[in-house]
Design an enzyme around this catalytic site. Structure first.
Site, short mmCIF file in Angstrom:
data_model
loop_
_atom_site.label_atom_id
_atom_site.label_comp_id
_atom_site.label_asym_id
_atom_site.label_seq_id
_atom_site.Cartn_x
_atom_site.Cartn_y
_atom_site.Cartn_z
N LYS A 22 0.84 -1.21 0.00
CA LYS A 22 0.00 0.00 0.00
C LYS A 22 0.87 1.26 0.00
CE LYS A 22 -1.66 1.45 4.14
NZ LYS A 22 -1.28 2.81 4.53
N ASN A 23 1.87 1.28 0.88
CA ASN A 23 2.65 2.52 1.04
C ASN A 23 3.66 2.74 -0.09
OD1 ASN A 23 1.16 3.09 3.26
ND2 ASN A 23 2.73 2.54 4.77
N CYS A 128 -4.41 12.42 12.99
CA CYS A 128 -5.20 11.20 12.97
C CYS A 128 -4.96 10.46 14.27
CB CYS A 128 -4.88 10.34 11.76
SG CYS A 128 -3.36 9.44 11.91
N ARG A 133 0.76 14.33 13.09
CA ARG A 133 1.15 14.15 11.69
C ARG A 133 1.30 15.47 10.91
NH1 ARG A 133 -1.08 8.51 9.50
NH2 ARG A 133 0.88 8.73 8.40
N LEU A 137 7.71 19.62 7.13
CA LEU A 137 8.97 19.33 6.41
C LEU A 137 8.74 19.20 4.91
CD1 LEU A 137 10.55 16.87 8.99
CD2 LEU A 137 10.93 19.33 8.73
N ASP A 317 5.02 0.29 11.82
CA ASP A 317 3.78 -0.31 11.31
C ASP A 317 3.65 -1.79 11.69
OD1 ASP A 317 3.19 2.14 10.25
OD2 ASP A 317 3.80 1.67 8.22
N ARG A 409 -8.55 -0.56 4.90
CA ARG A 409 -7.67 0.45 4.30
C ARG A 409 -6.33 -0.17 3.90
NH1 ARG A 409 -6.25 4.88 7.98
NH2 ARG A 409 -4.99 5.30 6.15
#
Ligand code: EPU
Length: 441
Positions: A22-23, A128, A133, A137, A317, A409
């Site tokens: 996903k990422n 979130c 978050r 930057l 994660d 998700r």
């Protein structure tokens, strides 16, 4: 809202096919904005976050379609689904609140839009469940490339009417999507850009490799310094998304936790350099296979301390899933979270299942217990949700995990993959409009 029901006590045994990351897929999809030629991806996972990014890209004017091709990059030449993106005409450079609020990774369209169109207006993503978050930057680095940025009524307004200009920028701390956003922008900037202290996650490397196949000139891929020589235009490409290392690690934990024996296919060991030895210390037997890995158990789960860190350290994660594992370890484990300030939301839910955990600031002391017992639980983020599923696998009786939309998700068909490996698990369909904060327990 859907729920997942699990009856604990069975070992995870069989084969699980790991999907695309996903990422990695999210920034790759955003990179399609950088060219007016078609960009095709293999191995895009079927996930809610991918749908959210596709809706945003379509709003911006990207044509999206499906197709098939023959992937000859692996050992077998097999027909593979393709997701096709074509940003030949960008019709708006504004990403509105309603589309961005669903997924923070929407900020990844900022760099490409600014670089190709000279402007972009994007709703601020906001915080979130796992932390505030910030995106400061991303913005500072784009300013260093010459963008004029203002914040107004919840929107980032970015302009570079004369184009972006190469520069040297040092990230004061490592940011994954920040690196990706600025890397994409720098590819179309004038002259050389040097980005220092960048993220080295495999997903960043995958993006950089794809950009190179589109004609970008990038040196230092996989190191902490990227040097990008800007080009006038990028071309189309076909690229295969890397396997999801977090999905890999999640099911590897499931195999050890249940004293099972699982073959994870279409994935790679080398994307988890700290996690794999840690899981071995915890009692896993891991065998590398040509197209994946096999995970089984020594019959014991040892308490092991971990600290989350940017790649190549232990991934944040996988922290919640590892904590679920440690709940049934022989001995204690200290788990320290250094990336996100609020990523222990799973602790009270694991405690509902009988886990013995004490949190002090950024560390959690987990004392292994022989017995967890099923209960109703829910989670407020993706990785916390799957940690509760894992805990359910070893809990006595029935565990119901509520608010499954977080899971959808980032995990493709979790209940089907687990059921095919002998787990008693089912999805219970719920009302689509049930209020988000309604607790069933
Ligand atoms: N940070 C700042 N300013 C910024 C950006 C980040 O202070 O402008 C801080 C954050 O607050 C955090 C740290 O830097 O403390 C690292 O954040 P990073 O920017 O690396 O996170 P991200 O890019 O927003 C990605 C993944 C996350 C994963 C983190 C860390 C994507 C789409 N998301 O987020 O994945 O946890 O990197 O590895 O790539 C998930 O998949 O469950 C997930 C949350």
């Amino acid at each position: 809202m859907d729920k997942i029901r699990i009856i604990g006590g069975r070992p995870l045994k069989g084969q699980i096919y790991i999907g695309g990351a996903k990422n990695a897929a999210l920034p790759l999809m955003a990179a399609s904005l950088l060219t007016d030629e078609p960009v095709h991806f293999r191995n895009i996972p079927d996930l809610a976050d991918i749908t959210s990014m596709a809706i945003l890209l379509e709003h911006l004017g990207v044509d999206i379609g499906q197709g098939m091709d023959i992937d000859t990059t692996g050992q077998l030449s097999v027909p593979t689904p393709l997701m096709k993106f074509h940003a030949h005409h960008i019709k708006t450079t504004t990403a509105p609140y309603d589309l961005v609020r669903k997924m923070r990774a929407s900020i990844l369209v900022l760099g490409p839009l600014l670089a190709r169109m000279g402007q972009s207006v994007i709703s601020m993503p906001g915080g979130c469940a796992i932390g505030t978050r910030p995106i400061d930057l991303h913005l500072r680095a784009l300013e260093a490339l010459g963008a004029e940025i203002t914040l107004d009524e919840g929107y980032v307004h970015a302009r570079a009417p004369k184009g972006l200009k190469g520069t040297t920028f040092t990230f004061p701390l490592i940011t994954v999507t920040g690196t990706e956003n600025v890397l994409m922008a720098a590819c179309l900037a004038e002259g050389e850009t040097k980005l220092i202290n960048v993220a080295r996650e495999p997903e960043v490397i995958d993006l950089a490799n794809c950009l190179v196949s589109m004609g970008a000139k990038i040196n230092g891929i996989g190191t902490d310094t990227l040097v990008i020589e800007g080009v006038d235009r990028l071309s189309g490409t076909t690229h295969t998304v890397i396997p999801d290392r977090i999905e890999t690690g999640t099911y590897a934990i499931g195999a050890l936790m249940t004293h099972g024996d699982v073959t994870l296919l279409n994935t790679k060991l080398d994307m988890l350099p700290t996690f794999i030895p840690t899981l071995q210390d915890a009692g896993a037997i891991i065998e590398e296979l040509p197209n994946g890995l096999r995970v089984s158990s020594t019959g014991r789960i040892n308490g092991v301390d971990i600290m989350t860190e940017p790649y190549p350290g232990f991934p944040t994660d996988l922290q919640a899933q590892f904590m679920a594992l440690m709940c049934t370890a022989d001995g204690a484990s200290m788990i320290t979270e250094t990336i996100w300030e609020n990523r222990f939301m799973h602790v009270p839910e694991l405690q509902r299942l009988g886990a013995n955990i004490i949190v002090h600031n950024a560390s959690a002391m987990v004392r292994g217990t022989k017995k967890l017992s099923g209960a109703q639980v829910m989670a407020t983020d993706l990785r916390a949700s799957v940690s509760l599923i894992l805990a359910g696998l070893v809990s006595h009786g029935e565990t119901i995990v509520n608010r499954v939309y977080h899971l959808d998700r980032g995990y493709e068909q979790v209940e089907n993959k687990l059921a095919a490996c002998g787990i008693e698990i089912e999805r219970i369909k719920g009302e689509p409009h049930e209020p988000e904060d309604k607790r069933v327990a």
